[in-house]
Design a protein around this motif. Structure first.
Motif, PDB file in Angstrom:
ATOM      1  N   LEU A 137       3.160 -37.741 -34.159  1.00 23.36           N
ATOM      2  CA  LEU A 137       2.861 -36.352 -33.859  1.00 23.36           C
ATOM      3  C   LEU A 137       3.559 -35.462 -34.880  1.00 23.36           C
ATOM      4  N   VAL A 138       3.132 -34.217 -34.966  1.00 20.83           N
ATOM      5  CA  VAL A 138       3.838 -33.244 -35.796  1.00 20.83           C
ATOM      6  C   VAL A 138       4.308 -32.104 -34.896  1.00 20.83           C
ATOM      7  N   PHE A 139       5.545 -31.668 -35.143  1.00 24.13           N
ATOM      8  CA  PHE A 139       6.210 -30.676 -34.304  1.00 24.13           C
ATOM      9  C   PHE A 139       6.450 -29.404 -35.114  1.00 24.13           C
ATOM     10  N   LEU A 140       5.968 -28.292 -34.621  1.00 23.08           N
ATOM     11  CA  LEU A 140       6.147 -27.024 -35.316  1.00 23.08           C
ATOM     12  C   LEU A 140       7.548 -26.505 -35.049  1.00 23.08           C
ATOM     13  N   GLU A 141       8.377 -26.526 -36.103  1.00 18.43           N
ATOM     14  CA  GLU A 141       9.775 -26.115 -35.997  1.00 18.43           C
ATOM     15  C   GLU A 141      10.062 -24.968 -36.965  1.00 18.43           C
ATOM     16  N   VAL A 142      10.959 -24.083 -36.553  1.00 13.18           N
ATOM     17  CA  VAL A 142      11.334 -22.945 -37.396  1.00 13.18           C
ATOM     18  C   VAL A 142      12.850 -22.906 -37.534  1.00 13.18           C
ATOM     19  N   ARG A 143      13.297 -22.221 -38.587  1.00 14.81           N
ATOM     20  CA  ARG A 143      14.742 -22.017 -38.733  1.00 14.81           C
ATOM     21  C   ARG A 143      15.216 -21.082 -37.608  1.00 14.81           C
ATOM     22  N   PRO A 144      16.388 -21.318 -37.057  1.00 14.45           N
ATOM     23  CA  PRO A 144      16.853 -20.531 -35.903  1.00 14.45           C
ATOM     24  C   PRO A 144      16.986 -19.039 -36.170  1.00 14.45           C
ATOM     25  N   VAL A 246       7.304 -28.260 -23.906  1.00 13.40           N
ATOM     26  CA  VAL A 246       6.846 -27.596 -25.134  1.00 13.40           C
ATOM     27  C   VAL A 246       5.325 -27.667 -25.200  1.00 13.40           C
ATOM     28  N   PRO A 247       4.643 -26.525 -25.332  1.00  4.49           N
ATOM     29  CA  PRO A 247       3.178 -26.524 -25.315  1.00  4.49           C
ATOM     30  C   PRO A 247       2.571 -27.088 -26.595  1.00  4.49           C
ATOM     31  N   THR A 248       1.316 -27.499 -26.503  1.00  7.39           N
ATOM     32  CA  THR A 248       0.563 -27.871 -27.694  1.00  7.39           C
ATOM     33  C   THR A 248      -0.048 -26.606 -28.287  1.00  7.39           C
ATOM     34  N   LEU A 249      -0.468 -26.695 -29.530  1.00  7.92           N
ATOM     35  CA  LEU A 249      -1.126 -25.559 -30.154  1.00  7.92           C
ATOM     36  C   LEU A 249      -2.494 -25.300 -29.529  1.00  7.92           C
ATOM     37  N   ASP A 250      -3.087 -26.347 -29.000  1.00  8.76           N
ATOM     38  CA  ASP A 250      -4.336 -26.167 -28.258  1.00  8.76           C
ATOM     39  C   ASP A 250      -4.093 -25.256 -27.053  1.00  8.76           C
ATOM     40  N   GLU A 251      -3.001 -25.497 -26.348  1.00  9.11           N
ATOM     41  CA  GLU A 251      -2.658 -24.667 -25.189  1.00  9.11           C
ATOM     42  C   GLU A 251      -2.305 -23.247 -25.607  1.00  9.11           C
ATOM     43  N   ALA A 252      -1.821 -23.098 -26.842  1.00  3.14           N
ATOM     44  CA  ALA A 252      -1.449 -21.772 -27.340  1.00  3.14           C
ATOM     45  C   ALA A 252      -2.657 -20.964 -27.798  1.00  3.14           C
ATOM     46  N   GLY A 253      -3.834 -21.567 -27.703  1.00  6.25           N
ATOM     47  CA  GLY A 253      -5.056 -20.843 -28.051  1.00  6.25           C
ATOM     48  C   GLY A 253      -5.808 -21.377 -29.246  1.00  6.25           C
ATOM     49  N   LEU A 254      -5.228 -22.339 -29.980  1.00 10.38           N
ATOM     50  CA  LEU A 254      -5.917 -22.940 -31.120  1.00 10.38           C
ATOM     51  C   LEU A 254      -6.669 -24.173 -30.633  1.00 10.38           C
ATOM     52  N   LYS A 255      -7.826 -23.936 -30.054  1.00  8.34           N
ATOM     53  CA  LYS A 255      -8.560 -24.972 -29.338  1.00  8.34           C
ATOM     54  C   LYS A 255      -8.959 -26.148 -30.231  1.00  8.34           C
ATOM     55  N   GLY A 256      -8.714 -27.339 -29.715  1.00  8.54           N
ATOM     56  CA  GLY A 256      -9.062 -28.562 -30.427  1.00  8.54           C
ATOM     57  C   GLY A 256      -8.078 -28.965 -31.503  1.00  8.54           C
ATOM     58  N   PHE A 257      -6.940 -28.267 -31.586  1.00  4.17           N
ATOM     59  CA  PHE A 257      -5.955 -28.573 -32.623  1.00  4.17           C
ATOM     60  C   PHE A 257      -5.380 -29.974 -32.409  1.00  4.17           C
ATOM     61  N   ASP A 258      -5.518 -30.826 -33.419  1.00  3.35           N
ATOM     62  CA  ASP A 258      -4.996 -32.197 -33.336  1.00  3.35           C
ATOM     63  C   ASP A 258      -4.709 -32.693 -34.747  1.00  3.35           C
ATOM     64  N   ALA A 259      -3.448 -32.803 -35.097  1.00  2.30           N
ATOM     65  CA  ALA A 259      -3.042 -33.253 -36.430  1.00  2.30           C
ATOM     66  C   ALA A 259      -2.341 -34.612 -36.391  1.00  2.30           C
ATOM     67  N   ASP A 260      -2.504 -35.358 -35.295  1.00  2.24           N
ATOM     68  CA  ASP A 260      -1.904 -36.688 -35.206  1.00  2.24           C
ATOM     69  C   ASP A 260      -2.426 -37.596 -36.314  1.00  2.24           C
ATOM     70  N   THR A 261      -1.595 -38.532 -36.760  1.00  2.00           N
ATOM     71  CA  THR A 261      -2.028 -39.568 -37.699  1.00  2.00           C
ATOM     72  C   THR A 261      -1.466 -40.916 -37.269  1.00  2.00           C
ATOM     73  N   LEU A 262      -2.102 -41.972 -37.747  1.00  2.00           N
ATOM     74  CA  LEU A 262      -1.624 -43.326 -37.484  1.00  2.00           C
ATOM     75  C   LEU A 262      -0.871 -43.853 -38.699  1.00  2.00           C
ATOM     76  N   PHE A 263       0.356 -44.283 -38.484  1.00  2.00           N
ATOM     77  CA  PHE A 263       1.122 -44.970 -39.521  1.00  2.00           C
ATOM     78  C   PHE A 263       0.945 -46.467 -39.297  1.00  2.00           C
ATOM     79  N   GLY A 264       0.853 -47.225 -40.376  1.00  2.00           N
ATOM     80  CA  GLY A 264       0.667 -48.648 -40.177  1.00  2.00           C
ATOM     81  C   GLY A 264       0.831 -49.469 -41.443  1.00  2.00           C
ATOM     82  N   PHE A 265       0.563 -50.758 -41.303  1.00  2.00           N
ATOM     83  CA  PHE A 265       0.761 -51.734 -42.374  1.00  2.00           C
ATOM     84  C   PHE A 265      -0.576 -52.138 -42.989  1.00  2.00           C
TER      85      PHE A 265
END
Length: 334
Positions: A137-144, A246-265
């Motif tokens: 997953l990717v987490f939207l983080e900001v400087r405090p 912590v809400p998803t961006l979809d819940e924040a109003g950006l409908k269908g937002f999904d930036a997940d990726t699969l890591f693998g070998f």
């Protein structure tokens, strides 16, 4: 010339056939023997991003139980650069004998062909999927010090200050970069992209205040818990088990937002199928161990055991999804 009697002719044909069969079996012996004795020496796992990033941490967590299961050392080597292409090319051009593997984010396979018009190799043809490791997953983080406390405040601040904020990423076309481009497109905002050679150096600059925000693939979560970063939202279709409030961006109003990726070998194309099957089985077993699950969970990811064919199908789906975004946003390689 004397005619050969039917019985003698038959005997000669039988001898010839037996000779040919024996020769064929001898030719097959090295391949069969190699498969039967694999692995007989150390295995190298090339991580195509710098040390400290999500791919590196996941690889090191899995290689520990993997080497115990295979009875040979499994050594990690970091070869970052060009969005993962440098390490990917090194593995793609390695002998297809099961002794060189690649640990990569899904971006190199699903994204880079849309970014780099002249890649030095074709991920779809020159590599074979071995085993998925984790859904990252990717987490939207900001400087405090940024004057926002919620995702709604952040989006409003971005709109009020177009081009004034900067965001760090592991590089052009990385999943954090694509997540930020999704945000910019769907929220109709603008911020300045600062690409790095991996997630770890980008995270260091976020912690140091050199950039304002970042879509983090999980390595910054300990800093979130320590109060050094502020987590505003998750760029996934579902909330993170680690941060259920912590809400998803979809819940924040950006409908269908999904930036997940699969890591693998992955392995070089032509790697024996039985070796790929064995590796898939052992990696999936490793994903079921508590230590590996805890390491992936600490990154905010989710273990993703699956077959090579399922892994390949997910990569194809991601390629179509991210390819459309790259074209729409006119994203270029570094």
């Amino acid at each position: 010339m004397h005619a050969i009697a039917p019985r003698a002719r038959t005997r000669r044909l039988l001898i010839t056939a037996a000779t040919l069969a024996a020769a064929a079996s001898l030719c097959a012996l090295p391949t069969r023997a190699a498969a039967d004795t694999w692995p007989s020496k150390p295995i190298k796992v090339v991580v195509n991003f710098p040390a400290g990033g999500a791919a590196d941490q996941i690889a090191r967590a899995i290689t520990q139980p993997l080497q115990a299961a295979l009875g040979q050392p499994v050594v990690v080597e970091n070869r970052g650069g060009a969005g993962g292409n440098i390490g990917g090319e090194a593995v793609a051009k390695s002998p297809a004998d099961g002794y060189t593997l690649l640990m990569s984010s899904g971006g190199m396979v699903s994204v880079n062909p849309h970014l780099y018009p002249k890649m030095p190799f074709d991920p779809a043809k020159d590599l074979v999927p071995v085993a998925a490791a984790a859904r990252v997953l990717v987490f939207l983080e900001v400087r405090p010090s940024l004057p926002v406390n919620t995702i709604q405040e952040f989006l409003a601040y971005l709109k009020a200050h177009p081009g004034k904020l900067t965001f760090g990423t592991p590089g052009n076309g990385s999943s954090p970069h694509l997540a930020a481009e999704m945000l910019k497109a769907e929220a109709n905002v603008f911020a300045v992209h600062v690409p790095y050679r991996g997630a770890a150096p980008a995270m260091q600059d976020l912690l140091g205040g050199q950039v304002d925000f970042m879509f983090d693939p999980g390595i910054g979560l300990p800093h979130v818990k320590a109060g050094k970063l502020r987590l505003l939202a998750v760029g996934s279709a579902k909330r993170s088990p680690l941060f259920p409030d912590v809400p998803t961006l979809d819940e924040a109003g950006l409908k269908g937002f999904d930036a997940d990726t699969l890591f693998g070998f992955y392995a070089p194309a032509g790697t024996p199928a039985d070796v790929v099957t064995r590796l898939n089985r052992e990696i999936n077993k490793a994903l079921g161990t508590a230590a590996v699950q805890e390491r992936i969970a600490a990154l905010g990811g989710v273990p993703a055991p699956m077959s090579p064919s399922d892994f390949n199908s997910r990569a194809a789906s991601d390629s179509a999804r991210f390819g459309a975004l790259i074209k729409a946003r006119d994203i270029k390689s570094d």
